[in-house]
Design a protein around this motif. Sequence first.
Motif: not given
Length: 305
Positions: A169-175, A182-187, A194-198, A294-296
Amino acid sequence: MTPGDNGASKPEEDDPFGYLYADGQARGAQPPSGGYGYPNAVNRVRAVGERKYGQPQQAASTQAGAYGQPNSHYQAPETLPGGAPTSRQAMHSGGGGGRRGPNTKGLLIGAIAVVAAVVIGIGVAMLNGKDDDGKTGNQADASPTQSQEAPPSPKATSTASAGELPKADAVDDAVQLAGGAAPASAVKGSKSAGGSYVGGLNQVGASVTWTVDVPKSGKYTLNVGYGVPGKDANATLTVNGTSQNRPLNLANFAKAPEGDWERGWTHTWANLELQKGSNTVSISCGNGNQCDVNLDQFSLESGWR
């Protein structure tokens, strides 16, 4: 000497031991005056049955006594004057002042005391091995201390299991995020956990860098999940510090209406050359890029399309 009667001779001359027998004694045979071979020897040869101990002679049956009974003429050494005392006499002589045997009762009490001391010592050691709250001494304290605090670790590397290639995922520790990303989840509609993205990539210098490990050097395909607001976008693609010749195509493949982020989720791909081991793949917003995106999610495939 001529044959014939040479005259009567003395019985002791005919038989030197004639004095030992009754018929020899009747003929006047006498024992010799000295011992055999030793003049005036103490041991004298006596006639059969003769025994002198300073007391009247008794029959053999009387002297021997009944079987198992003591001989009346026998005197033990300790009964004679100057004889050695027996152990029983030594212990009881002197009015009871003799040495007594070992005090076994005292030894038993001492042994019991030693065992009791050992048991008490073991019990005390076991009690001291516990904390006040009942935890044993060899358990680690779960609460962190200042010495246990570790510095922040660098971003991890995505490594797939055997037979698979990495994905994240774009919000993983490997990224790693930089430049305002920054991480976001509004969309709504993101496929990440968790529906998060960058988000925040619509500015020059914003970047997302994925550190990935591959089993061998060669050709790979990068898959990217992303979302756009109903219009096309693009970004600079960099592999191991080298920018690719063409930008990453982030078009509105979902055909979403302009401004509709929720319907704009889609995916794209790009061909890469990776080396065996660790590699870095960056998507950044550079000069001339349209980075409203937005990157997923990211994944790799073996070979090119």
